[in-house]
Structures are given as C-alpha cells and as structure tokens.
Design a protein around this motif. Structure first.
Motif, short mmCIF file in Angstrom:
data_model
loop_
_atom_site.label_atom_id
_atom_site.label_comp_id
_atom_site.label_asym_id
_atom_site.label_seq_id
_atom_site.Cartn_x
_atom_site.Cartn_y
_atom_site.Cartn_z
N SER A 24 0.84 -1.19 0.00
CA SER A 24 0.00 0.00 0.00
C SER A 24 0.88 1.25 0.00
O SER A 24 1.96 1.26 0.57
N GLU A 25 0.41 2.27 -0.65
CA GLU A 25 1.15 3.54 -0.70
C GLU A 25 1.22 4.13 0.70
O GLU A 25 0.22 4.20 1.41
N GLY A 26 2.40 4.53 1.12
CA GLY A 26 2.58 5.15 2.42
C GLY A 26 2.63 4.17 3.57
O GLY A 26 2.74 4.58 4.71
N GLY A 27 2.56 2.88 3.26
CA GLY A 27 2.58 1.88 4.32
C GLY A 27 3.98 1.30 4.51
O GLY A 27 4.96 1.71 3.89
N LEU A 28 4.03 0.34 5.37
CA LEU A 28 5.27 -0.37 5.67
C LEU A 28 5.53 -1.40 4.57
O LEU A 28 4.60 -2.07 4.13
N VAL A 29 6.77 -1.50 4.12
CA VAL A 29 7.13 -2.51 3.13
C VAL A 29 8.30 -3.33 3.66
O VAL A 29 9.10 -2.85 4.46
N LEU A 30 8.37 -4.58 3.21
CA LEU A 30 9.51 -5.43 3.49
C LEU A 30 10.37 -5.43 2.24
O LEU A 30 9.91 -5.82 1.16
N VAL A 31 11.59 -4.96 2.37
CA VAL A 31 12.51 -4.87 1.24
C VAL A 31 13.48 -6.04 1.30
O VAL A 31 14.18 -6.22 2.29
N VAL A 32 13.47 -6.85 0.25
CA VAL A 32 14.40 -7.97 0.14
C VAL A 32 15.42 -7.59 -0.93
O VAL A 32 15.04 -7.22 -2.04
N GLY A 33 16.69 -7.63 -0.56
CA GLY A 33 17.71 -7.19 -1.51
C GLY A 33 19.10 -7.64 -1.13
O GLY A 33 19.26 -8.59 -0.38
N PRO A 34 20.07 -6.94 -1.64
CA PRO A 34 21.47 -7.32 -1.42
C PRO A 34 21.78 -7.55 0.05
O PRO A 34 21.26 -6.86 0.93
N ALA A 35 22.63 -8.54 0.31
CA ALA A 35 22.98 -8.89 1.68
C ALA A 35 23.64 -7.73 2.40
O ALA A 35 24.43 -6.99 1.82
N GLY A 36 23.28 -7.57 3.65
CA GLY A 36 23.86 -6.53 4.48
C GLY A 36 22.94 -5.34 4.62
O GLY A 36 22.37 -4.87 3.65
N ASP A 76 13.74 -0.16 -8.87
CA ASP A 76 14.70 0.54 -9.74
C ASP A 76 16.05 0.74 -9.04
O ASP A 76 17.09 0.75 -9.70
N ALA A 77 16.03 0.89 -7.71
CA ALA A 77 17.26 1.11 -6.95
C ALA A 77 18.00 -0.19 -6.63
O ALA A 77 19.10 -0.14 -6.09
N GLY A 78 17.39 -1.34 -6.93
CA GLY A 78 18.10 -2.60 -6.74
C GLY A 78 17.46 -3.61 -5.82
O GLY A 78 18.04 -4.67 -5.57
N ALA A 79 16.27 -3.33 -5.28
CA ALA A 79 15.59 -4.31 -4.43
C ALA A 79 15.15 -5.50 -5.27
O ALA A 79 14.71 -5.34 -6.41
N TRP A 80 15.27 -6.70 -4.70
CA TRP A 80 14.85 -7.91 -5.41
C TRP A 80 13.34 -8.09 -5.33
O TRP A 80 12.70 -8.43 -6.31
N PHE A 81 12.79 -7.89 -4.13
CA PHE A 81 11.35 -8.01 -3.89
C PHE A 81 10.93 -6.90 -2.94
O PHE A 81 11.69 -6.49 -2.07
N VAL A 82 9.70 -6.44 -3.11
CA VAL A 82 9.10 -5.48 -2.19
C VAL A 82 7.74 -6.03 -1.82
O VAL A 82 6.87 -6.18 -2.68
N LEU A 83 7.57 -6.38 -0.54
CA LEU A 83 6.34 -7.00 -0.07
C LEU A 83 5.60 -6.07 0.88
O LEU A 83 6.19 -5.18 1.48
N ASP A 84 4.31 -6.31 1.03
CA ASP A 84 3.47 -5.51 1.91
C ASP A 84 3.85 -5.79 3.36
O ASP A 84 3.53 -6.84 3.91
N GLY A 85 4.53 -4.87 3.98
CA GLY A 85 4.98 -5.03 5.36
C GLY A 85 3.87 -4.98 6.38
O GLY A 85 3.94 -5.66 7.41
N ASP A 86 2.82 -4.20 6.12
CA ASP A 86 1.69 -4.15 7.04
C ASP A 86 1.03 -5.52 7.13
O ASP A 86 0.68 -5.98 8.21
N ARG A 87 0.87 -6.15 6.00
CA ARG A 87 0.23 -7.47 5.97
C ARG A 87 1.12 -8.52 6.65
O ARG A 87 0.64 -9.38 7.37
#
Length: 96
Positions: A24-36, A76-87
């Motif tokens: 959702s726009e403006g919500g919490l997201v889980l960003v999966v990406g490069p290690a570290g 675009d910045a390099g995240a592999w997955f972006v998931l709905d963090g609120d959910r």
C-alpha cells in the motif's frame, strides 16, 4: 527431509498471501535485496524512503515512505522483492 517438506508447506500459504498483494502507498514494506543492512539501507534511501526498526535480517528489512511509487523506486534502486509489510506484520501478530 520430511520435516523440511512439512515446514515449507506450512509456510507457503502465509508467504503467498503476503507476496500476492501490492504494497500500500505510504505503508510499511519489506525490502528484500542485497545482503547486508548497509547495502539495503542505501537502496531504501536512494528510493526516497527510510529504514524502519532497530534490527534487520541479512536479506530483508522494513522501510517506509510517504511518496507515491515507493515500491517501483525500490525495484529501480536494486531491491529484489518489495512485499506488503503491514500485511506481514499482521501475520506475525503486530499492528502497524
């Protein structure tokens, strides 16, 4: 081996429920990406967001931004997955 199959089967449903929805726009997201966390935090900041939380996993962390299109900018910045963090937080018994 059987225990691993059972564990993966039990996790599949909740993970698909989270992965199947757009953040959702403006919500919490889980960003999966490069290690570290430093690399992931740089990805989040490059997309115009802020990391959330005191501790993050090696490949994932929470982030937020009020600006529209945050998930697309994260990709675009390099995240592999972006998931709905609120959910995801609800699945873990947390309210955001």
């Amino acid at each position: 081996m059987l225990a691993l199959v059972i564990a993966l089967s039990a996790l599949t449903g909740p993970l698909l429920a989270v992965a199947g929805t757009a953040p959702s726009e403006g919500g919490l997201v889980l960003v999966v990406g490069p290690a570290g966390s430093a690399a992931r935090d740089a990805t989040v900041r490059a997309a115009g967001g802020m990391p959330v939380g005191p501790a993050q996993a090696p490949l994932a962390g929470f982030a937020t931004s009020d600006a529209p299109g945050f998930a697309a900018r994260l990709h675009d910045a390099g995240a592999w997955f972006v998931l709905d963090g609120d959910r995801l937080a609800l699945l873990c018994g947390l309210q955001t």
